[in-house]
Design a protein around this motif. Structure first.
Motif, PDB file in Angstrom:
ATOM      1  N   ARG A 139     -18.523  90.190   4.622  1.00 46.57           N
ATOM      2  CA  ARG A 139     -18.460  89.536   3.012  1.00 46.57           C
ATOM      3  C   ARG A 139     -18.300  87.963   3.222  1.00 46.57           C
ATOM      4  O   ARG A 139     -19.247  87.271   2.574  1.00 46.57           O
ATOM      5  CB  ARG A 139     -17.340  90.331   2.065  1.00 46.57           C
ATOM      6  N   GLU A 140     -17.359  87.443   4.050  1.00 44.91           N
ATOM      7  CA  GLU A 140     -17.194  86.400   4.198  1.00 44.91           C
ATOM      8  C   GLU A 140     -18.372  85.353   4.876  1.00 44.91           C
ATOM      9  O   GLU A 140     -18.860  84.336   4.408  1.00 44.91           O
ATOM     10  CB  GLU A 140     -15.768  86.011   5.160  1.00 44.91           C
ATOM     11  N   LEU A 141     -18.796  86.152   5.888  1.00 40.85           N
ATOM     12  CA  LEU A 141     -19.857  85.445   6.710  1.00 40.85           C
ATOM     13  C   LEU A 141     -21.269  85.459   5.954  1.00 40.85           C
ATOM     14  O   LEU A 141     -22.051  84.414   5.742  1.00 40.85           O
ATOM     15  CB  LEU A 141     -19.954  86.135   7.859  1.00 40.85           C
ATOM     16  N   SER A 142     -21.620  86.481   5.371  1.00 44.95           N
ATOM     17  CA  SER A 142     -22.846  86.730   4.376  1.00 44.95           C
ATOM     18  C   SER A 142     -22.602  85.787   3.286  1.00 44.95           C
ATOM     19  O   SER A 142     -23.661  85.027   3.055  1.00 44.95           O
ATOM     20  CB  SER A 142     -22.857  87.968   3.821  1.00 44.95           C
ATOM     21  N   TYR A 143     -21.581  85.539   2.568  1.00 41.08           N
ATOM     22  CA  TYR A 143     -21.393  84.704   1.417  1.00 41.08           C
ATOM     23  C   TYR A 143     -21.721  83.271   1.877  1.00 41.08           C
ATOM     24  O   TYR A 143     -22.165  82.477   1.215  1.00 41.08           O
ATOM     25  CB  TYR A 143     -20.047  84.945   0.731  1.00 41.08           C
ATOM     26  N   MET A 144     -21.116  82.967   3.021  1.00 45.58           N
ATOM     27  CA  MET A 144     -21.243  81.467   3.532  1.00 45.58           C
ATOM     28  C   MET A 144     -22.634  81.218   4.312  1.00 45.58           C
ATOM     29  O   MET A 144     -22.816  80.385   5.062  1.00 45.58           O
ATOM     30  CB  MET A 144     -20.135  81.054   4.494  1.00 45.58           C
ATOM     31  N   GLY A 203     -16.978  85.019  13.804  1.00 42.66           N
ATOM     32  CA  GLY A 203     -18.277  84.027  13.453  1.00 42.66           C
ATOM     33  C   GLY A 203     -17.993  82.957  12.804  1.00 42.66           C
ATOM     34  O   GLY A 203     -16.918  82.717  12.193  1.00 42.66           O
ATOM     35  N   VAL A 204     -19.075  82.117  12.797  1.00 36.20           N
ATOM     36  CA  VAL A 204     -19.004  80.911  11.903  1.00 36.20           C
ATOM     37  C   VAL A 204     -20.241  80.620  11.215  1.00 36.20           C
ATOM     38  O   VAL A 204     -21.197  80.843  11.732  1.00 36.20           O
ATOM     39  CB  VAL A 204     -18.857  79.806  13.131  1.00 36.20           C
ATOM     40  N   ALA A 205     -20.129  80.547   9.764  1.00 35.31           N
ATOM     41  CA  ALA A 205     -21.297  80.431   8.914  1.00 35.31           C
ATOM     42  C   ALA A 205     -20.977  79.339   7.922  1.00 35.31           C
ATOM     43  O   ALA A 205     -19.897  78.799   7.668  1.00 35.31           O
ATOM     44  CB  ALA A 205     -21.627  81.640   8.584  1.00 35.31           C
ATOM     45  N   GLY A 206     -22.040  78.618   7.323  1.00 34.21           N
ATOM     46  CA  GLY A 206     -21.839  77.850   6.573  1.00 34.21           C
ATOM     47  C   GLY A 206     -23.006  77.436   5.691  1.00 34.21           C
ATOM     48  O   GLY A 206     -24.126  77.930   5.864  1.00 34.21           O
ATOM     49  N   LYS A 207     -23.092  76.468   4.561  1.00 32.41           N
ATOM     50  CA  LYS A 207     -23.889  76.118   3.587  1.00 32.41           C
ATOM     51  C   LYS A 207     -23.964  74.755   3.512  1.00 32.41           C
ATOM     52  O   LYS A 207     -22.714  74.334   3.290  1.00 32.41           O
ATOM     53  CB  LYS A 207     -24.026  76.958   2.288  1.00 32.41           C
ATOM     54  N   LYS A 208     -25.082  73.908   2.924  1.00 27.90           N
ATOM     55  CA  LYS A 208     -25.010  72.648   2.885  1.00 27.90           C
ATOM     56  C   LYS A 208     -25.270  72.464   1.442  1.00 27.90           C
ATOM     57  O   LYS A 208     -25.051  73.459   0.492  1.00 27.90           O
ATOM     58  CB  LYS A 208     -26.207  72.052   3.227  1.00 27.90           C
ATOM     59  N   ASP A 217     -23.094  65.671  -1.427  1.00 21.77           N
ATOM     60  CA  ASP A 217     -23.706  65.995  -0.002  1.00 21.77           C
ATOM     61  C   ASP A 217     -22.616  66.561   0.897  1.00 21.77           C
ATOM     62  O   ASP A 217     -22.446  65.951   2.164  1.00 21.77           O
ATOM     63  CB  ASP A 217     -24.159  64.866   0.552  1.00 21.77           C
ATOM     64  N   ILE A 218     -21.821  67.469   0.674  1.00 20.04           N
ATOM     65  CA  ILE A 218     -20.966  68.227   1.260  1.00 20.04           C
ATOM     66  C   ILE A 218     -21.362  69.602   1.846  1.00 20.04           C
ATOM     67  O   ILE A 218     -22.049  70.275   1.185  1.00 20.04           O
ATOM     68  CB  ILE A 218     -19.510  68.357   0.563  1.00 20.04           C
ATOM     69  N   ALA A 219     -21.035  69.742   3.151  1.00 15.89           N
ATOM     70  CA  ALA A 219     -21.330  71.218   3.615  1.00 15.89           C
ATOM     71  C   ALA A 219     -19.981  71.773   3.887  1.00 15.89           C
ATOM     72  O   ALA A 219     -19.231  71.365   4.288  1.00 15.89           O
ATOM     73  CB  ALA A 219     -21.962  70.717   5.117  1.00 15.89           C
ATOM     74  N   LEU A 220     -20.113  73.243   3.734  1.00 13.67           N
ATOM     75  CA  LEU A 220     -18.949  73.828   3.683  1.00 13.67           C
ATOM     76  C   LEU A 220     -19.282  74.800   4.979  1.00 13.67           C
ATOM     77  O   LEU A 220     -20.270  75.354   5.093  1.00 13.67           O
ATOM     78  CB  LEU A 220     -18.658  74.882   2.483  1.00 13.67           C
ATOM     79  N   ILE A 221     -18.223  74.765   5.829  1.00 14.56           N
ATOM     80  CA  ILE A 221     -18.370  75.903   7.199  1.00 14.56           C
ATOM     81  C   ILE A 221     -17.168  76.770   7.169  1.00 14.56           C
ATOM     82  O   ILE A 221     -16.014  76.072   7.090  1.00 14.56           O
ATOM     83  CB  ILE A 221     -18.393  75.072   8.356  1.00 14.56           C
ATOM     84  N   ALA A 222     -17.402  78.205   7.262  1.00 12.17           N
ATOM     85  CA  ALA A 222     -16.145  78.984   7.391  1.00 12.17           C
ATOM     86  C   ALA A 222     -16.072  79.592   8.745  1.00 12.17           C
ATOM     87  O   ALA A 222     -17.172  80.036   9.268  1.00 12.17           O
ATOM     88  CB  ALA A 222     -16.534  79.994   6.495  1.00 12.17           C
ATOM     89  N   THR A 223     -14.951  79.547   9.413  1.00  6.10           N
ATOM     90  CA  THR A 223     -14.517  80.167  10.609  1.00  6.10           C
ATOM     91  C   THR A 223     -13.848  81.308  10.171  1.00  6.10           C
ATOM     92  O   THR A 223     -12.645  81.309   9.604  1.00  6.10           O
ATOM     93  CB  THR A 223     -13.854  79.310  11.429  1.00  6.10           C
ATOM     94  N   GLY A 225      -7.738  80.724   2.927  1.00  5.23           N
ATOM     95  CA  GLY A 225      -7.318  81.970   2.184  1.00  5.23           C
ATOM     96  C   GLY A 225      -6.165  82.480   2.538  1.00  5.23           C
ATOM     97  O   GLY A 225      -5.533  82.335   3.672  1.00  5.23           O
ATOM     98  N   SER A 226      -5.319  83.421   1.607  1.00  4.58           N
ATOM     99  CA  SER A 226      -3.923  83.616   1.876  1.00  4.58           C
ATOM    100  C   SER A 226      -4.128  84.944   2.804  1.00  4.58           C
ATOM    101  O   SER A 226      -3.304  85.081   3.400  1.00  4.58           O
ATOM    102  CB  SER A 226      -3.439  84.301   0.624  1.00  4.58           C
ATOM    103  N   SER A 227      -5.305  85.440   2.841  1.00  8.90           N
ATOM    104  CA  SER A 227      -5.314  86.454   3.903  1.00  8.90           C
ATOM    105  C   SER A 227      -5.618  85.901   5.259  1.00  8.90           C
ATOM    106  O   SER A 227      -5.488  86.724   6.222  1.00  8.90           O
ATOM    107  CB  SER A 227      -6.641  87.443   3.736  1.00  8.90           C
ATOM    108  N   GLU A 228      -5.583  84.664   5.434  1.00  9.05           N
ATOM    109  CA  GLU A 228      -5.702  84.029   6.844  1.00  9.05           C
ATOM    110  C   GLU A 228      -7.088  84.902   7.500  1.00  9.05           C
ATOM    111  O   GLU A 228      -7.032  84.559   8.813  1.00  9.05           O
ATOM    112  CB  GLU A 228      -4.467  84.196   7.614  1.00  9.05           C
ATOM    113  N   LEU A 229      -7.821  85.267   6.838  1.00 10.21           N
ATOM    114  CA  LEU A 229      -9.004  85.641   7.570  1.00 10.21           C
ATOM    115  C   LEU A 229     -10.091  84.647   7.800  1.00 10.21           C
ATOM    116  O   LEU A 229     -10.814  84.643   8.853  1.00 10.21           O
ATOM    117  CB  LEU A 229      -9.817  86.927   6.652  1.00 10.21           C
ATOM    118  N   ASN A 230     -10.221  83.505   6.902  1.00  6.20           N
ATOM    119  CA  ASN A 230     -10.934  82.553   7.355  1.00  6.20           C
ATOM    120  C   ASN A 230     -10.344  81.184   7.075  1.00  6.20           C
ATOM    121  O   ASN A 230      -9.394  80.936   6.094  1.00  6.20           O
ATOM    122  CB  ASN A 230     -12.131  82.621   6.273  1.00  6.20           C
ATOM    123  N   ILE A 231     -11.074  80.129   7.649  1.00  4.68           N
ATOM    124  CA  ILE A 231     -10.583  78.816   7.318  1.00  4.68           C
ATOM    125  C   ILE A 231     -11.796  77.965   6.881  1.00  4.68           C
ATOM    126  O   ILE A 231     -12.814  78.062   7.764  1.00  4.68           O
ATOM    127  CB  ILE A 231      -9.950  77.763   8.457  1.00  4.68           C
TER     128      ILE A 231
END
Length: 439
Positions: free
Chosen positions: A235-240, A290-295, A373-379, A411-417
């Motif tokens: 869910r986290e990686l697909s959304y990002m 995994g690592v994913a992101g969007k611009k 012009d910010i990109a978000l990257i989720a680890t 997130g509070s779950s500490e699943l992602n930064i």
């Protein structure tokens, strides 16, 4: 009996040779009883997806009153497909009927859905299977959400007498009785709905990659392939931005604990990636999955002294975004500050100015400024929460790459930064994070 639901993406339907390969995959396992198909995708670089041809048809219909010219390309594509398959199928009569229905319905959703509809009719012929129209078994509520109870009952009844069935993905029937589509990539959701309805043992999602990769292979060469990931990580990686599977496809499966298997149509022998409920997930040992992101995000930064003591402050700010129908991606905050992160595509210059003025009027901030012009990257990874120093490694890797972090959200779950960086630093940042945790 063990049952598999198989969804085949657009590349798996691109031409006759590939569809014959799909037939071999289905015939190789008697448990593959229910097949969900997308519209034909690109056959080669520079080709156009059938769904895009159909959106162009609707545009022509609106502008000129007929989609005759645009539909000619759709007609040619499906004629070519039937010819390549060498099957006795009256495709021209079906195409005539479809073009007339598009002209009559004058609906973008109906027009866009015809790629899946036509493809499913052809695949059902190839497999000697029962065709089930998605509009007869998948239903939406008035607010556009899935009517799960009604859909699951209709699907279960429709497939009960079928040895094998083919269902078009991407659409169903709206509350008004007309064809309604999911968002792009929604055939993944259709497949998961079918899997939930028939209580499948596994939902196989066949695409053009051999599983979920740890990051975008266009940015990092030959990234690690994940053997197993959890629903939450997916869910986290697909959304990002990890585009192997639609992020909403897990919801119909979650309550029934049905696992997903990502498989490669062109390399069916590859193991692929298993996506499993969190309760059944066994961590691989890696800190990061995994690592994913969007611009292209915009950050509206708000500062006001004693903001935290002002009852209803955040509610007043958020009500402005609700009023302007703008979705918020993230809300990092401090004692006297908060940031609203929204997709830039949702903010025209005029709308942004309106939002700023309304926020000033609602809460009288000391400072309000816009960062574009910010990109978000989720680890992302389950292992991060149980390991000391993961955040330090992440931030040190980004700093070593000479990248300035504009925003941090965990997130509070500490699943992602999630970090926000300049668009120009997006690729470099992903490479730095991947190198730190995978190399």
């Amino acid at each position: 009996m063990s049952v598999k639901v198989c969804k085949f993406g657009g590349t798996s339907m691109a031409d006759g040779n590939v569809i014959n390969g799909v037939k071999k995959i289905i015939d190789a396992d008697a448990r593959r009883k229910y097949v969900v198909v997308s519209a034909p995708g690109k056959r080669y670089s520079g080709d156009t997806k059938v769904t895009d041809l159909l959106y162009a048809c609707h545009k022509e219909l609106v502008e000129k009153g007929s989609c005759k010219n645009g539909f000619a390309a759709v007609r040619a594509r499906f004629n070519s497909l039937v010819k390549e398959l060498n099957i006795p199928f009256e495709i021209n009569a079906l195409l005539d009927e479809t073009e007339a229905a598009i002209d009559s319905e004058r609906s973008e959703d109906f027009t866009a859905s015809r790629g899946e509809y036509l493809c499913a009719r052809i695949v059902a012929e190839v497999l000697g299977a029962t065709f089930i129209d998605a509009k007869d078994v998948i239903f939406f509520n008035e607010d556009g959400s899935l009517n799960g109870e009604k859909s699951y009952k209709a699907i279960s009844f429709a497939v009960s007498g079928a040895e094998r069935a083919v269902i078009p993905g991407f659409y169903g029937k709206g509350y008004d009785g007309k064809v309604k589509t999911f968002s792009r990539g929604g055939s993944d959701i259709s497949g998961s709905i079918i899997a939930r309805a028939v209580n499948a043992t596994v939902y196989e999602n066949w695409t053009d990659v051999s599983g979920f990769l740890a990051c975008d292979p266009r940015i990092v060469e030959s990234p690690v392939k994940m053997k197993t990931i959890s629903y939450k990580e997916l869910r986290e990686l697909s959304y990002m931005g990890a585009n192997v599977l639609h992020s909403d496809s897990i919801f119909p499966l979650r309550k029934a604990n049905i696992p997903i298997q990502i498989k490669n149509t062109f390399r069916p022998q590859d193991a692929g990636t298993s996506i499993v409920p969190s309760a059944k997930y066994t961590p691989s040992g890696n800190l990061v999955t995994g690592v994913a992101g969007k611009k292209n995000f915009t950050v509206i930064f708000i500062e006001k002294s004693h903001m935290n003591a002002e009852v209803g402050f955040m509610c007043k700010v958020l009500s402005v975004l609700v009023e302007e129908e703008i979705s918020i991606e993230h809300i990092p905050s401090g004692i006297d500050t908060m940031s609203l992160v929204v997709e830039s595509n949702d903010l025209s210059k005029e709308k942004l100015e309106t939002v700023i003025e309304k926020i000033k009027s609602a809460v009288a901030p000391d400072v309000i400024r816009v960062i574009e012009d910010i990109a978000l990257i989720a680890t992302v990874g389950h292992g991060m929460s149980s390991s000391v120093g993961t955040s330090a490694r992440l931030f040190n890797a980004i700093a070593a790459a000479d990248i300035n972090i504009k925003m941090i959200d965990q997130g509070s779950s500490e699943l992602n930064i999630i970090v926000g960086v300049r668009n120009d630093d997006y690729e470099k940042c992903i490479r730095a994070i991947y190198s730190e945790f995978f190399k």
